[in-house]
Design an enzyme around this catalytic site. Structure first.
Site, PDB file in Angstrom:
ATOM      1  N   LYS A  10      56.730  47.310   3.801  1.00 50.79           N
ATOM      2  CA  LYS A  10      57.635  47.486   4.952  1.00 50.79           C
ATOM      3  C   LYS A  10      58.964  46.815   4.667  1.00 50.79           C
ATOM      4  O   LYS A  10      59.055  45.838   3.908  1.00 50.79           O
ATOM      5  CB  LYS A  10      57.043  46.916   6.249  1.00 50.79           C
ATOM      6  CG  LYS A  10      56.855  45.381   6.299  1.00 50.79           C
ATOM      7  CD  LYS A  10      58.091  44.607   6.702  1.00 50.79           C
ATOM      8  CE  LYS A  10      57.918  43.114   6.454  1.00 50.79           C
ATOM      9  NZ  LYS A  10      59.134  42.337   6.443  1.00 50.79           N
ATOM     10  N   ASP A 140      52.748  41.181  10.510  1.00 46.87           N
ATOM     11  CA  ASP A 140      53.166  42.480   9.973  1.00 46.87           C
ATOM     12  C   ASP A 140      52.002  43.440   9.745  1.00 46.87           C
ATOM     13  O   ASP A 140      52.213  44.569   9.296  1.00 46.87           O
ATOM     14  CB  ASP A 140      53.883  42.282   8.620  1.00 46.87           C
ATOM     15  CG  ASP A 140      55.170  41.496   8.752  1.00 46.87           C
ATOM     16  OD1 ASP A 140      55.816  41.586   9.801  1.00 46.87           O
ATOM     17  OD2 ASP A 140      55.522  40.804   7.777  1.00 46.87           O
TER      18      ASP A 140
HETATM   19  O1  C5P Z   1      52.228  36.074  10.851  1.00 47.15           O
HETATM   20  P1  C5P Z   1      52.409  35.683   9.427  1.00 47.15           P
HETATM   21  O2  C5P Z   1      51.168  35.097   8.827  1.00 47.15           O
HETATM   22  O3  C5P Z   1      52.993  36.779   8.593  1.00 47.15           O
HETATM   23  O4  C5P Z   1      53.502  34.534   9.432  1.00 47.15           O
HETATM   24  C1  C5P Z   1      53.734  33.707   8.313  1.00 47.15           C
HETATM   25  C2  C5P Z   1      54.612  32.536   8.729  1.00 47.15           C
HETATM   26  O5  C5P Z   1      55.930  33.009   9.023  1.00 47.15           O
HETATM   27  C3  C5P Z   1      54.182  31.827   9.997  1.00 47.15           C
HETATM   28  O6  C5P Z   1      53.255  30.819   9.720  1.00 47.15           O
HETATM   29  C4  C5P Z   1      55.496  31.261  10.523  1.00 47.15           C
HETATM   30  O7  C5P Z   1      55.864  30.095   9.836  1.00 47.15           O
HETATM   31  C5  C5P Z   1      56.493  32.331  10.136  1.00 47.15           C
HETATM   32  N1  C5P Z   1      56.734  33.302  11.220  1.00 47.15           N
HETATM   33  C6  C5P Z   1      57.461  32.916  12.334  1.00 47.15           C
HETATM   34  N2  C5P Z   1      57.711  33.813  13.343  1.00 47.15           N
HETATM   35  C7  C5P Z   1      57.253  35.087  13.251  1.00 47.15           C
HETATM   36  C8  C5P Z   1      56.512  35.511  12.135  1.00 47.15           C
HETATM   37  C9  C5P Z   1      56.260  34.589  11.127  1.00 47.15           C
HETATM   38  O8  C5P Z   1      57.899  31.761  12.440  1.00 47.15           O
HETATM   39  N3  C5P Z   1      57.520  35.949  14.230  1.00 47.15           N
END
Ligand code: C5P
Length: 300
Positions: A10, A140
């Protein structure tokens, strides 16, 4: 019996980021688009959960965990738990999506695993349940199930398909050194102490609906771009080289370090990819968008 599912990378055509929430995540108003770079995930029944990871030459396989912490195994366990079944699988991931590139390669693997195991085990999980389980695995992952183009809210996991009538071409410029997503979000907080609630620009939605290349070029943007460039000054040269090569727009992919160059058509994309390689950017791909979300490619 094995099932193989393909899932795409993506990009975020717009990534609007708000002030950090109490749970540490950031509220997003984003527009996702699936682009033609893929991981394939094969699943088969097994006594214990096990994952193997192979990939194209450009993929930094050493950075992908090969144990229970791999997001594909977490996805498999979450699906089994949802159906209260005590089963396990062998998961073979073949990666074409660069690792830690801001292209959601791990999320693609999780989405592919959910779909593949649902089919292997004939679970008939509803779309609503699949999207919810996906959202618990990572921000994602739901979009990797959907593909095409979609608006994303919440922390990115609340997705709503968008009409996209373009036949877009991007050059995806990879980078040998990954960038940590949490580090980029933390730096966003430092640089943007007064962040406001993000919104998706109407012009971007209109550009996709009408397949309007000039409007798209004028409407893309990413709030993580400045923090990422501040952490990684080398990326500024990639942006400058992309502009010099004739890209209609230059954009950071997610939290980076991958850089996206918007092109007029396939021939223009190949020309720009060639120019970027000549400028020393070894890993460039000319890719179409939008492409499909996670889908079955074979049952054997
Ligand atoms: O949800 P995901 O595991 O992809 O997120 C990885 C990291 O990215 C989270 O632990 C956070 O630190 C950051 N993040 C965030 N806000 C979001 C998505 C991700 O701060 N909306």
């Amino acid at each position: 019996m094995t099932v193989t599912v393909r899932a795409a990378a993506k990009i975020n055509l717009h990534l609007g980021v708000g002030p950090v929430r109490a749970d540490g995540f950031h509220p997003l108003a984003t527009v996702y688009q699936a682009v033609g770079l893929y991981d394939d995930v094969l699943v088969a029944d097994a006594e214990e959960w096990v994952v193997t990871v192979t990939g194209e030459a450009h993929v930094a396989l050493a950075e992908v965990p090969q144990d229970g912490s791999n997001i594909a195994i977490r996805a498999g366990r979450a699906l089994a738990a949802h159906h209260s079944i005590d089963r396990a699988a062998r998961i073979e991931i073949h990666k074409g999506i660069p690792v830690a590139g801001g292209l959601a390669g791990g999320s693609a693997d999780a989405a592919a695993t959910l779909l593949a195991l649902d089919r292997l085990w004939s679970l008939g999980t509803t779309d609503e349940d699949l999207l919810r389980i996906a959202g618990e695995l990572g921000s994602d992952v739901p979009f990797a199930l959907l593909g095409g183009a979609a608006a994303g809210h919440g922390r990115g996991e609340l997705v709503e398909p968008l009409e996209d009538h373009g036949a877009w071409w991007w050059v995806v410029v990879g980078n040998a050194v990954g960038l940590s997503t949490p580090a980029v979000y933390r730096h966003f907080d430092e640089l943007t102490p007064a962040a406001t609630d993000p919104v998706i620009p109407d012009s971007l939605v209109e550009a996709l609906r009408n397949g309007d290349l000039e409007l798209l070029a004028a409407s893309v943007g990413n709030d993580l771009q400045e923090p990422a460039l501040d952490l990684r000054a080398d990326l500024r040269r990639t942006f400058a080289d992309g502009a010099e090569a004739g890209a209609l727009a230059t954009l950071l992919s997610g939290s980076g370090p991958t850089v996206l160059l918007l092109c007029r058509d396939a021939a223009h994309a190949r020309e720009i990819a060639g120019a970027m390689q000549a400028a020393g950017h070894e890993h460039c791909w000319a890719v179409p968008a939008p492409v499909a979300g996670a889908h079955v490619v074979s049952y054997d």
